[in-house]
Scaffold this motif. Structure first.
Motif, mmCIF file in Angstrom:
data_model
loop_
_atom_site.group_PDB
_atom_site.id
_atom_site.type_symbol
_atom_site.label_atom_id
_atom_site.label_comp_id
_atom_site.label_asym_id
_atom_site.label_seq_id
_atom_site.Cartn_x
_atom_site.Cartn_y
_atom_site.Cartn_z
ATOM 1 N N HIS A 105 0.854 -1.191 0.000
ATOM 2 C CA HIS A 105 0.000 0.000 0.000
ATOM 3 C C HIS A 105 0.888 1.238 0.000
ATOM 4 N N THR A 133 -2.510 0.587 -4.344
ATOM 5 C CA THR A 133 -1.998 -0.675 -3.842
ATOM 6 C C THR A 133 -1.547 -1.566 -4.991
ATOM 7 N N ASP A 135 -1.095 -5.695 -5.559
ATOM 8 C CA ASP A 135 -1.313 -7.032 -5.027
ATOM 9 C C ASP A 135 -0.123 -7.898 -5.431
ATOM 10 N N ASN A 194 -4.502 -9.085 4.025
ATOM 11 C CA ASN A 194 -5.962 -9.119 4.032
ATOM 12 C C ASN A 194 -6.460 -10.561 4.013
ATOM 13 N N ASP A 200 -12.116 -2.581 0.292
ATOM 14 C CA ASP A 200 -11.230 -1.704 -0.472
ATOM 15 C C ASP A 200 -11.424 -0.267 -0.025
ATOM 16 N N LYS A 201 -12.683 0.205 -0.053
ATOM 17 C CA LYS A 201 -12.993 1.573 0.371
ATOM 18 C C LYS A 201 -14.332 1.576 1.077
ATOM 19 N N LEU A 224 -13.092 -6.174 -1.779
ATOM 20 C CA LEU A 224 -12.059 -6.839 -2.552
ATOM 21 C C LEU A 224 -12.322 -8.338 -2.587
#
Length: 820
Positions: A105, A133, A135, A194, A200-201, A224
């Motif tokens: 992040h 971010t 992954d 995670n 996510d938001k 997500l």
């Protein structure tokens, strides 16, 4: 009140960090960096142990946050580096969640970024200011299957990052901007674990009616990896500012597409967020699926604000004069790589000065800054970096929309934000062969519509683009009365004229440059050359120190004394403008810029009320005297050791205070009590005429506010000898502590009289085992700097060894000083 706010803020930070620690870790240490490009990713791979003896020999150890341009941005002899740089580290990665996802992040990295796990590129990003971010789950899993994972890397995973701040016309911001486009991992980088289903938001819309009686709260979330989950359990708690749980929701969810609505409820008579009492609620969310849980905490605030059409600004139904400033993410010795501790110090200083509003110029800034604004009670205008240069093509325009979307979505929940800024000085061409006003208007409309679509609850605004002023909700024209154009006494009339042209007027950017520690006995001399009635805006070429019309920015002395008068006048006028929504002084802190190499401190915009290292200028206290309630008093001239004039000449001694009255004592003798009257310019009536003779003067002021008393005192010399032009320099060590010495150069004429108006540019250098503390972008931390009242200082690390310090100036003999 300020102590209570400070305690509240510290508690909020502790809670936030405790929750973040569950699944996030800052990657601050054990990094290496090289400031150049590489032939390929393999050159950046660092195995455990000593590494490859044939690799590039100049990797340097660094900690994050880190900026390419920590010192070269204010090195007077070079243009700051714009190009690629590489970072590398090897880290332990063990995700505790079954089938969980591992993310890097980025809170911000400049300006184009590529991420590698070993030699595999996993992600790239364009844009230096928003969060994003990468992954890395699959790449880490693949690397762990390689034999080198255990043999050469000893169970660690190589993370390699390439940042690049090269000039690119199809990228925002423009390199024509009056700030550096920095490179590097200059904000925090986090390793995040995670579970398979995560958030996510979260979008928490907290609103309240103008009376403050009924609050509404809706919460949406973007998840997500939701396509892998069929059902989940959700828990939401709402905790009020006193820590009481006022709402608990438990529900099952099986719809995960888009931004799912999780909660819609009302809150009766919520405790309101305001600049005086920034009450915050806390949303606690727990999301469980397949036996694994994701937790999230989010602060929110209920408040109602309005920019009244043809009128002032209101919050929670009451008028509030926005008393603002600006911030660049920039600091001495680190450039953009400010630590959290530095950010806390800076924002607390703003609050101490009385700020209740800030414009974040000219890009999305750190989440830490927004959290601080929420907890300290500072309203915010935040904007995207569409700044100068004109309008680029499809790639350029897509980036602007992406930046606006990211900024709004990432900072949506902050109660401090009231304005989304869409651009700055977009009437300033230069990057492209075409400058088409209608195309700029079309794009501005698209941004305005996108902003309202993403967030109908907040206003939009721009600064200085008159042909787009009708598009946005709030407009700020260019008014620099007394600096780039006109006289500061024209400020109110010019502002009234601009107010009449706008439905909603807000004045951001006013002020002028001041060279810290430079003072003047006749600061307003340059105003005699200025033509009044010709406007007070900034026009092409006005920032130049050469040519064009007479203006204080070119013809003035750049003294703190002049800026004190300019600020004093503006602040006293703002108290008598009932229609004014507010203003924001430009800026709070001096900052580096690539387009001002010939300033008294090269490559530094010196309009701040503090220097780049948090040193307060005199103007800090002028704002405090108008904007704060806690009793304060300050005699002008703490950094002015020697005044000058004729024998027996009366000199004005100015005192800035928010107290009702003050009494001045000169060498122990009272010069009487003065009553404060904000409209009695200068110094709100707290000024005394003192006949002065050659010698030493001790000034003390005692100010009273009700039953409270505060004091301040300074000592100054008074010089009556007149001087000619400088012919010689002296260099002396004036202090030393903890291995750091301070040396001072002074300019004298042929009769060895100190030249108190000398502004020669001097150059410090050192030979030996010590080290100059230079390239700080401050009046005492630059190897090249203009004198302030015939003197200048610099510090050096002695390293307990011998050095020789020299100082030179054009047409003057170089002088040397041995440091043992």
């Amino acid at each position: 009140m300020f102590k209570k706010i400070k305690l509240l803020f510290l508690c909020l930070i502790a809670v936030s960090q405790a929750l973040q620690a569950q699944n996030s870790k800052r990657l601050n240490t054990d990094w290496e960096f090289v400031k150049q490009d590489l032939g390929g990713i393999w050159e950046a791979v660092r195995t455990a142990g000593k590494g490859n003896p044939e690799e590039l020999p100049f990797w340097q150890k660094v900690n994050l946050p880190h900026c390419f341009n920590a010192t070269d941005a204010t090195n007077p002899d070079v243009h700051y580096y714009q190009g690629p740089g590489w970072y590398r580290t090897n880290i332990d990665i063990e995700n505790p969640y079954t089938n969980g996802r591992t993310l890097l992040h980025f809170e911000g990295a400049g300006q184009k970024t590529e991420i590698y796990i070993y030699t595999t590129k996993v992600a790239s990003h364009v844009g230096g200011y928003e969060e994003w971010t990468a992954d890395i789950t699959d790449a880490v899993a693949a690397f762990k299957k390689l034999p080198v994972y255990k043999t050469q890397f000893k169970g660690k995973v190589p993370v390699i990052i390439r940042c690049d701040n090269s000039r690119d016309l199809e990228m925002m911001p423009s390199s024509l901007s009056d700030f550096n486009v920095y490179g590097g991992l200059y904000r925090y980088l986090n390793l995040v674990y995670n579970p398979p289903l995560a958030v996510d938001k979260i979008f928490a819309n907290a609103s309240v009616d103008a009376k403050g009686s009924l609050g509404k709260l809706s919460i949406k979330a973007r998840l997500l990896n939701a396509d892998q989950i069929k059902t989940a359990t959700l828990k939401i708690n709402l905790v009020d500012p006193s820590g009481k749980n006022v709402l608990s929701i438990d529900k099952s969810i099986n719809t995960f597409k888009g931004d799912s609505l999780l909660l819609e409820t009302s809150v009766k008579s919520p405790k309101l967020w305001s600049t005086e009492l920034p009450h915050q609620y806390e949303v606690k969310l727990s999301l469980s699926a397949n036996g694994q849980t994701y937790q999230l905490s989010q602060k929110i605030g209920f408040r109602h604000f309005e920019f009244v059409k043809k009128g002032p600004f209101t919050i929670n139904g009451k008028r509030l004069l926005l008393r603002g400033t600006h911030r660049h993410e920039d600091h001495a010795g680190v450039a953009a790589a400010m630590t959290e501790e530095m950010m806390v110090t800076e924002m607390k200083m703003m609050k101490e000065m009385g700020v209740n509003f800030i414009r974040l110029g000219h890009y999305q800034q750190s989440r830490i800054i927004l959290d601080l604004c929420d907890s300290l009670g500072i309203l915010v205008w935040e904007e995207i970096p569409w700044c100068r240069g004109g309008l680029g093509g499809a790639v350029y325009q897509a980036q602007g929309k992406r930046m606006l979307t990211n900024m709004i979505e990432q900072h949506y929940n902050h109660p401090s934000i009231i304005i989304w800024g869409l651009g700055n000085e977009n009437d300033w061409p230069g990057d492209f062969s075409e400058f088409d006003k209608e195309k700029i208007r079309t794009y501005m409309k698209e941004l305005n519509n996108l902003s309202h679509q993403l967030d109908p609850s907040r206003s939009t605004a721009i600064r200085r683009c008159d042909f787009c002023r009708d598009i946005v909700d709030v407009y700020s024209p260019s008014i620099w009365a007394g600096w780039y154009r006109g006289n500061y006494t024209e400020y109110k009339s010019v502002s009234q004229g601009e107010f009449d042209k706008s439905d909603r007027f807000l004045h951001v950017e006013w002020g002028g440059d001041s060279h810290a520690r430079r003072h003047s006995e006749n600061p307003d001399n340059a105003l005699l050359k200025i033509r009044q009635g010709g406007g007070a805006d900034e026009r092409a070429g006005d920032a130049s120190l050469y040519g064009g019309a007479a203006r204080v920015s070119k013809d003035g002395d750049w003294s703190e004394s002049y800026i004190a008068n300019l600020i004093d006048w503006h602040l006293k006028e703002q108290e008598t403008m009932p229609w004014l929504s507010g203003t924001a002084y430009w800026p709070f802190k001096d900052f580096s810029t690539p387009i001002r190499p010939e300033n008294p401190v090269p490559y530094v915009n010196q309009k701040g009320v503090i220097e780049r290292d948090f040193t307060k200028k005199e103007s800090f206290y002028i704002f405090q005297s108008y904007w704060t309630n806690i009793p304060m008093v300050h005699i002008y001239g703490h950094s002015w050791p020697v005044r000058w004039g004729a024998e027996g000449e009366e000199k004005m001694v100015k005192v800035y205070s928010n107290c009702d009255e003050a009494e001045l004592f000169v060498n122990g003798k009272s010069f009487g009590v003065k009553k404060r009257n904000s409209q009695d310019f200068p110094a709100a009536g707290l000024r005394w005429s003192v006949p002065m003779q050659k010698g030493t003067y001790h000034f003390k002021v005692v100010a009273k506010k009700g039953k409270l008393t505060v004091t301040d005192e300074i000592t100054q010399e008074y010089q009556t000898e007149k001087w000619a032009k400088p012919t010689q320099l002296t260099l002396n060590k004036i202090s030393e502590a903890d291995g750091v010495a301070t040396v001072e150069v002074k300019a004298y004429d042929a009769n060895k009289v100190l030249c108190l108006d000398a502004a020669n540019e001097v150059n410090f250098s050192l030979i030996g085992d010590g080290e100059l503390i230079k390239d700080q972008g401050t009046s005492t931390g630059s190897s090249k700097v203009q004198l302030y009242n015939g003197r200048a200082m610099i510090k050096l690390k002695t390293n307990q060894k011998k050095s020789i310090v020299s100082v030179s100036a054009k047409d003057l003999p170089t002088v040397f000083l041995n440091i043992e």
